[in-house]
Design a protein around this motif. Structure first.
Motif, short mmCIF file in Angstrom:
data_model
loop_
_atom_site.label_atom_id
_atom_site.label_comp_id
_atom_site.label_asym_id
_atom_site.label_seq_id
_atom_site.Cartn_x
_atom_site.Cartn_y
_atom_site.Cartn_z
N THR A 29 -54.17 -13.86 -1.93
CA THR A 29 -54.13 -12.59 -2.66
C THR A 29 -52.77 -11.93 -2.49
N VAL A 30 -52.19 -11.54 -3.63
CA VAL A 30 -50.94 -10.80 -3.65
C VAL A 30 -51.31 -9.38 -4.08
N LEU A 31 -50.73 -8.39 -3.41
CA LEU A 31 -51.10 -7.00 -3.64
C LEU A 31 -49.95 -6.22 -4.25
N SER A 32 -50.28 -5.36 -5.22
CA SER A 32 -49.29 -4.48 -5.84
C SER A 32 -49.90 -3.11 -6.04
N ASP A 33 -49.11 -2.06 -5.74
CA ASP A 33 -49.66 -0.71 -5.86
C ASP A 33 -49.26 0.01 -7.14
N ASN A 34 -48.64 -0.72 -8.11
CA ASN A 34 -48.35 -0.09 -9.41
C ASN A 34 -48.24 -1.15 -10.51
N GLY A 35 -48.43 -0.70 -11.72
CA GLY A 35 -48.47 -1.60 -12.86
C GLY A 35 -47.17 -2.31 -13.15
N SER A 36 -46.05 -1.60 -13.06
CA SER A 36 -44.74 -2.22 -13.35
C SER A 36 -44.45 -3.37 -12.39
N GLU A 37 -44.67 -3.11 -11.09
CA GLU A 37 -44.45 -4.16 -10.10
C GLU A 37 -45.40 -5.33 -10.35
N GLY A 38 -46.64 -5.01 -10.70
CA GLY A 38 -47.61 -6.06 -10.99
C GLY A 38 -47.15 -6.95 -12.14
N LEU A 39 -46.62 -6.34 -13.20
CA LEU A 39 -46.11 -7.13 -14.33
C LEU A 39 -44.93 -7.99 -13.91
N ASP A 40 -44.05 -7.45 -13.05
CA ASP A 40 -42.92 -8.24 -12.55
C ASP A 40 -43.43 -9.45 -11.75
N LEU A 41 -44.44 -9.22 -10.93
CA LEU A 41 -45.01 -10.32 -10.14
C LEU A 41 -45.63 -11.38 -11.04
N ILE A 42 -46.33 -10.95 -12.09
CA ILE A 42 -46.95 -11.89 -13.03
C ILE A 42 -45.87 -12.74 -13.68
N THR A 43 -44.76 -12.10 -14.07
CA THR A 43 -43.66 -12.82 -14.70
C THR A 43 -43.01 -13.80 -13.74
N ALA A 44 -42.89 -13.39 -12.47
CA ALA A 44 -42.17 -14.19 -11.47
C ALA A 44 -42.96 -15.40 -10.99
N ARG A 45 -44.27 -15.31 -10.97
CA ARG A 45 -45.06 -16.42 -10.44
C ARG A 45 -46.41 -16.48 -11.13
N GLY A 46 -47.03 -17.60 -11.06
CA GLY A 46 -48.32 -17.78 -11.72
C GLY A 46 -49.48 -17.32 -10.87
N PHE A 47 -50.42 -16.68 -11.49
CA PHE A 47 -51.66 -16.27 -10.84
C PHE A 47 -52.83 -16.86 -11.60
N ASP A 48 -53.91 -17.07 -10.89
CA ASP A 48 -55.13 -17.55 -11.53
C ASP A 48 -55.95 -16.41 -12.11
N LEU A 49 -55.77 -15.20 -11.56
CA LEU A 49 -56.57 -14.06 -11.98
C LEU A 49 -55.89 -12.77 -11.54
N VAL A 50 -56.10 -11.70 -12.33
CA VAL A 50 -55.60 -10.38 -11.96
C VAL A 50 -56.79 -9.43 -11.84
N LEU A 51 -56.86 -8.73 -10.71
CA LEU A 51 -57.79 -7.62 -10.53
C LEU A 51 -56.98 -6.37 -10.78
N LEU A 52 -57.37 -5.58 -11.77
CA LEU A 52 -56.53 -4.50 -12.24
C LEU A 52 -57.29 -3.18 -12.27
N ASP A 53 -56.77 -2.20 -11.50
CA ASP A 53 -57.35 -0.86 -11.51
C ASP A 53 -57.07 -0.24 -12.87
N MET A 54 -58.06 0.39 -13.43
CA MET A 54 -57.93 0.95 -14.77
C MET A 54 -57.10 2.23 -14.79
N VAL A 55 -57.28 3.08 -13.78
CA VAL A 55 -56.61 4.38 -13.77
C VAL A 55 -55.57 4.39 -12.65
N MET A 56 -54.30 4.42 -13.06
CA MET A 56 -53.20 4.47 -12.09
C MET A 56 -52.14 5.42 -12.65
N PRO A 57 -51.40 6.09 -11.77
CA PRO A 57 -50.31 6.94 -12.26
C PRO A 57 -49.17 6.07 -12.81
#
Length: 185
Positions: A29-57
């Motif tokens: 499990t790779v952890l990210s506390d914001n959407g922008s960083e999460g998108l960067d991580l998705i671009t940088a490496r492959g994941f099998d699944l994303v768990l995504l909080d719906m409401v974030m600042p």
């Protein structure tokens, strides 16, 4: 290792618990506390699944999901939306935006584990199907090339046959002419 999961949630406490519990289930499990960083991580490496909080600042989970779905490289990446909203409209919004599933917080980890396993199994079947389709497309292309070559060979053979038939007819006509002229002498 069962799979690689990216968890995106603005709550570091939730991320910590998710990371620990998913690790116990044998997920990397790779952890990210914001959407922008999460998108960067998705671009940088492959994941099998994303768990995504719906409401974030900043960038909401729905915005992150839109970015994931609009990128051809990640359009099929499985995403499970998480929200503390008990309103069914939140689930509908997430699913309508392209989420593969939706879970409510606080998370029931047994339910979450079952949903993750189901979504990952479906994703693997889709990947296998795409691979089989690509192999089939390659076979069809090979057969089309072979068919084109066979048609060309057939056309050449038919042209040779037409030429030989014309030559035989010319020779037959000549033999008949010679036969008539030798009989008349």
């Amino acid at each position: 290792m069962t799979g690689t999961i990216l968890a995106i949630d603005d709550s570091r406490t939730s991320l910590s618990v998710l990371g620990q519990r998913l690790g116990q289930l044998d997920y990397l499990t790779v952890l990210s506390d914001n959407g922008s960083e999460g998108l960067d991580l998705i671009t940088a490496r492959g994941f099998d699944l994303v768990l995504l909080d719906m409401v974030m600042p900043g960038m909401s989970g729905l915005q992150v999901l839109h970015e994931i779905r609009s990128n051809p490289d990640t359009a099929d990446l499985p995403v499970i939306m998480m929200t503390s909203h008990r309103d069914p409209a939140a689930a509908i919004d997430g699913l309508a935006a392209g989420a593969d599933d939706h879970v409510a917080k606080p998370l029931d980890f047994d339910v979450l584990a079952a949903r993750i396993a189901r979504v990952l199994a479906r994703a693997r079947r889709i990947t296998d199907l795409k691979r089989a389709n690509a192999a089939l497309d390659a076979r069809v292309a090979t057969r089309a090339i072979e068919l084109g070559e066979t048609k060309a060979t057939l056309a050449a053979t038919q042209a040779d046959r037409t030429r030989l038939t014309a030559s035989i007819k010319t020779l037959t006509d000549k033999i008949q002419w010679l036969s008539r002229t030798s009989v008349s002498r």
